[in-house]
Design a protein around this motif. Sequence first.
Motif, PDB file in Angstrom:
ATOM      1  N   THR A  99       0.613  -1.199  -0.005  1.00  0.00           N
ATOM      2  CA  THR A  99      -0.012   0.210  -0.265  1.00  0.00           C
ATOM      3  C   THR A  99       1.144   1.132  -0.300  1.00  0.00           C
ATOM      4  O   THR A  99       1.972   1.024   1.204  1.00  0.00           O
ATOM      5  CB  THR A  99      -0.753   0.144   1.166  1.00  0.00           C
ATOM      6  N   SER A 100       1.104   2.520  -0.798  1.00  0.00           N
ATOM      7  CA  SER A 100       1.418   3.320  -1.116  1.00  0.00           C
ATOM      8  C   SER A 100       2.530   3.678  -1.005  1.00  0.00           C
ATOM      9  O   SER A 100       3.263   3.525  -0.847  1.00  0.00           O
ATOM     10  CB  SER A 100       0.764   3.821  -0.237  1.00  0.00           C
ATOM     11  N   LYS A 101       3.037   2.385  -2.234  1.00  0.00           N
ATOM     12  CA  LYS A 101       5.041   2.324  -2.053  1.00  0.00           C
ATOM     13  C   LYS A 101       5.141   3.460  -2.968  1.00  0.00           C
ATOM     14  O   LYS A 101       4.544   4.172  -3.912  1.00  0.00           O
ATOM     15  CB  LYS A 101       5.128   0.938  -2.783  1.00  0.00           C
ATOM     16  N   PRO A 102       6.349   3.881  -2.505  1.00  0.00           N
ATOM     17  CA  PRO A 102       7.680   4.733  -2.983  1.00  0.00           C
ATOM     18  C   PRO A 102       7.635   5.173  -4.389  1.00  0.00           C
ATOM     19  O   PRO A 102       8.105   3.756  -4.546  1.00  0.00           O
ATOM     20  CB  PRO A 102       7.305   5.572  -2.138  1.00  0.00           C
ATOM     21  N   THR A 103       7.646   6.145  -5.153  1.00  0.00           N
ATOM     22  CA  THR A 103       8.250   6.035  -6.515  1.00  0.00           C
ATOM     23  C   THR A 103       9.544   6.472  -5.908  1.00  0.00           C
ATOM     24  O   THR A 103      10.079   6.442  -6.654  1.00  0.00           O
ATOM     25  CB  THR A 103       7.785   6.988  -7.418  1.00  0.00           C
ATOM     26  N   TRP A 104       9.193   8.215  -5.923  1.00  0.00           N
ATOM     27  CA  TRP A 104      10.516   9.325  -5.581  1.00  0.00           C
ATOM     28  C   TRP A 104      10.102  10.574  -4.666  1.00  0.00           C
ATOM     29  O   TRP A 104       8.877  10.566  -4.202  1.00  0.00           O
ATOM     30  CB  TRP A 104      11.324  10.116  -6.731  1.00  0.00           C
ATOM     31  N   LEU A 105      10.905  11.247  -4.533  1.00  0.00           N
ATOM     32  CA  LEU A 105      11.088  12.454  -3.417  1.00  0.00           C
ATOM     33  C   LEU A 105       9.441  12.480  -3.772  1.00  0.00           C
ATOM     34  O   LEU A 105      10.034  14.213  -4.862  1.00  0.00           O
ATOM     35  CB  LEU A 105      12.136  12.851  -2.549  1.00  0.00           C
ATOM     36  N   GLY A 106       8.142  13.007  -3.268  1.00  0.00           N
ATOM     37  CA  GLY A 106       7.594  13.783  -3.658  1.00  0.00           C
ATOM     38  C   GLY A 106       6.739  13.542  -4.789  1.00  0.00           C
ATOM     39  O   GLY A 106       5.630  14.127  -4.834  1.00  0.00           O
TER      40      GLY A 106
END
Length: 215
Positions: A99-106
């Motif tokens: 759930t809500s895996k990060p891609t890049w900062l922001g």
Amino acid sequence: MFIGHVAIALAAKRVRRSVPLAALIAATFGPDVIEITLLGLERWRNLPTSLGSHSIPAVALGAAFVGGAYWLWRHDGRGGALLCGVYASHWAADLLTGTSKPTWLGGPRLGLSLYDRPVIDFVVESGLLLAAWVFLWLGGRTRRRPRAVDLAAPIALVLIQLVFNASERLFGVRSIKGAVSSARGGGDAFSAAICRADRASGRHGDGPARRMPLA
């Protein structure tokens, strides 16, 4: 994803047999190992550790490091490229379950949240593992082993997945790193409560307040 990562390692082993299975399994769980390590570092406690382990730049950097290290060790460019790909596959595989895996900062956070459906997650991950074991691992092995040995590993992994999904359902524990984070947070809260109690007793004249360092 949990044992589904092992299925990816088994498939990669069939692609290039010279690469040790242990190295492939370590590579496929690499981002999780990094995140657990970051959780244990004091200076990361208030920062999103998943960004430093599971974001696209972090995974790309880790994949390049793992592939380059294997190439330097074995002088095997194809094996290094395979390990690089296996490491990078962690991000794509986690999109199914996380759930809500990060891609890049922001950047946006992605994920199909299969962990929210433990029964479906168990069926999908166990199916991937068993398929990889039967068609990729057993079908390509060259040495004969007792049947019990061939069956013990997949059965043990499926049971571990079952315990993992049951803990999701019953206790809301979604991952090992989540359990580490929760345990740490509980310990910090306990230490903070003791400090507050000590300061309060000092203000009431019961003696000087004792200072207990936070964990």
